[in-house]
Motif scaffolding. Structure first.
Motif, PDB file in Angstrom:
ATOM      1  N   SER A   1       0.974  -1.158  -0.008  1.00 14.30           N
ATOM      2  CA  SER A   1       0.047   0.098   0.140  1.00 14.30           C
ATOM      3  C   SER A   1       0.893   1.300  -0.107  1.00 14.30           C
ATOM      4  O   SER A   1       0.728   2.077  -0.649  1.00 14.30           O
ATOM      5  N   GLU A   2       1.966   1.262   0.607  1.00 15.14           N
ATOM      6  CA  GLU A   2       2.715   2.407   0.802  1.00 15.14           C
ATOM      7  C   GLU A   2       3.536   2.700  -0.522  1.00 15.14           C
ATOM      8  O   GLU A   2       3.745   3.878  -0.814  1.00 15.14           O
ATOM      9  N   LEU A   3       3.607   1.575  -1.237  1.00 17.94           N
ATOM     10  CA  LEU A   3       4.074   1.796  -2.643  1.00 17.94           C
ATOM     11  C   LEU A   3       3.219   2.118  -3.618  1.00 17.94           C
ATOM     12  O   LEU A   3       3.578   2.375  -4.787  1.00 17.94           O
ATOM     13  N   GLY A   4       1.768   2.165  -3.088  1.00 15.21           N
ATOM     14  CA  GLY A   4       0.790   2.805  -4.245  1.00 15.21           C
ATOM     15  C   GLY A   4       0.359   1.321  -5.061  1.00 15.21           C
ATOM     16  O   GLY A   4      -0.307   1.573  -5.957  1.00 15.21           O
ATOM     17  N   ILE A   5       0.861   0.338  -4.350  1.00 15.51           N
ATOM     18  CA  ILE A   5       0.188  -0.845  -5.124  1.00 15.51           C
ATOM     19  C   ILE A   5      -1.191  -1.439  -4.483  1.00 15.51           C
ATOM     20  O   ILE A   5      -1.299  -1.221  -3.299  1.00 15.51           O
ATOM     21  N   SER A   6      -2.313  -1.342  -5.483  1.00 13.46           N
ATOM     22  CA  SER A   6      -3.389  -1.924  -4.834  1.00 13.46           C
ATOM     23  C   SER A   6      -3.371  -3.463  -4.692  1.00 13.46           C
ATOM     24  O   SER A   6      -3.234  -4.175  -5.827  1.00 13.46           O
ATOM     25  N   VAL A   7      -3.879  -4.103  -3.538  1.00 13.90           N
ATOM     26  CA  VAL A   7      -3.785  -5.416  -3.305  1.00 13.90           C
ATOM     27  C   VAL A   7      -5.272  -6.118  -3.304  1.00 13.90           C
ATOM     28  O   VAL A   7      -5.913  -5.633  -2.718  1.00 13.90           O
ATOM     29  N   ARG A   8      -5.400  -6.984  -4.057  1.00 14.54           N
ATOM     30  CA  ARG A   8      -6.682  -7.748  -4.165  1.00 14.54           C
ATOM     31  C   ARG A   8      -6.511  -9.212  -4.070  1.00 14.54           C
ATOM     32  O   ARG A   8      -5.524  -9.712  -4.337  1.00 14.54           O
ATOM     33  N   PHE A   9      -7.583  -9.919  -3.270  1.00  7.21           N
ATOM     34  CA  PHE A   9      -7.313 -11.277  -3.140  1.00  7.21           C
ATOM     35  C   PHE A   9      -8.381 -11.743  -3.764  1.00  7.21           C
ATOM     36  O   PHE A   9      -9.754 -11.580  -3.511  1.00  7.21           O
ATOM     37  N   GLU A  10      -8.116 -12.908  -4.718  1.00  4.44           N
ATOM     38  CA  GLU A  10      -9.269 -13.844  -5.448  1.00  4.44           C
ATOM     39  C   GLU A  10      -9.154 -15.000  -5.588  1.00  4.44           C
ATOM     40  O   GLU A  10      -7.593 -15.300  -5.414  1.00  4.44           O
ATOM     41  N   PRO A  11      -9.912 -15.774  -5.479  1.00  2.37           N
ATOM     42  CA  PRO A  11      -9.792 -17.343  -5.633  1.00  2.37           C
ATOM     43  C   PRO A  11      -9.236 -17.603  -7.044  1.00  2.37           C
ATOM     44  O   PRO A  11      -9.622 -16.985  -8.147  1.00  2.37           O
ATOM     45  N   MET A  12      -8.137 -18.203  -6.939  1.00  2.37           N
ATOM     46  CA  MET A  12      -7.586 -18.725  -8.271  1.00  2.37           C
ATOM     47  C   MET A  12      -7.191 -20.561  -8.274  1.00  2.37           C
ATOM     48  O   MET A  12      -7.323 -20.968  -7.079  1.00  2.37           O
TER      49      MET A  12
END
Ligand SMILES: [Zn+2]
Length: 180
Positions: A47-58
């Motif tokens: 987050s601090e690096l400006g990246i959006s993190v999403r969790f999805e089933p794979m």
């Protein structure tokens, strides 16, 4: 003494992680920002690096991906929500490495299971090394083994990583033996 026109100053792009190139730089950033460092919170770092993190089933073979959105230029990290949290931490650290070190080479990274068949290219090998060093900094790793416990399970639990990640890190740091 030089004057800078306001318009010029405004159009100058901010440096893209010029002083953030190593795992140590990221740990220092986490410390500076008051983020959790023991063990390091890779989600907060992303987050601090400006990246959006999403969790999805794979599918189980997929660990995650990192992609730059065409329209916005934002970086989106997707993590397999079905994996154990310790595996997810390695994935997040690995994708952070791609963002920090490889964004000029590619704007899309797709990652399968780590450590399975050796690494196919230099970016993958480097991202794995980077992730291991970020999650298990050498000095903390050595300290824990010398002062707390040298069993793989204890080390994995402490650093919140998989036992496979601990074994590889230990080997790379010169450890050998029954447990490590
Ligand atoms: Zn990768």
């Amino acid at each position: 003494m030089a004057f800078i026109k306001r318009s010029e100053r405004k159009s100058r792009k901010p440096p893209e992680f010029e002083d953030l190139t190593t795992p140590e730089d990221l740990i220092a950033l986490a410390e500076k920002k008051g983020l959790e460092t023991n063990p390091v919170s890779v989600s907060e770092l992303a987050s601090e690096l400006g990246i959006s993190v999403r969790f999805e089933p794979m599918p189980d073979d997929d660990s995650g991906s990192l992609k730059k959105e065409r329209k916005t230029g934002n970086w989106i990290m997707t993590v397999n929500s079905l994996h154990h949290p310790h595996r997810q931490r390695f994935t997040i650290a690995h994708e952070i490495a791609h963002r920090i070190r490889h964004a000029a080479n590619s704007d899309s990274f797709e990652d399968k299971t780590f450590f399975r068949n050796g690494e196919s290219n230099w970016m993958e090998a480097e991202a794995n090394q980077f992730a291991a060093a970020l999650l298990m900094p050498e000095k903390y790793f050595n300290y824990f083994i010398e002062n707390e416990s040298s069993t793989v399970e204890d080390v994995a639990k402490y650093f919140q990583v998989s036992s496979m990640a601990v074994r590889i890190r230990a080997k790379n740091l010169g450890y050998e033996g029954h447990n490590l």
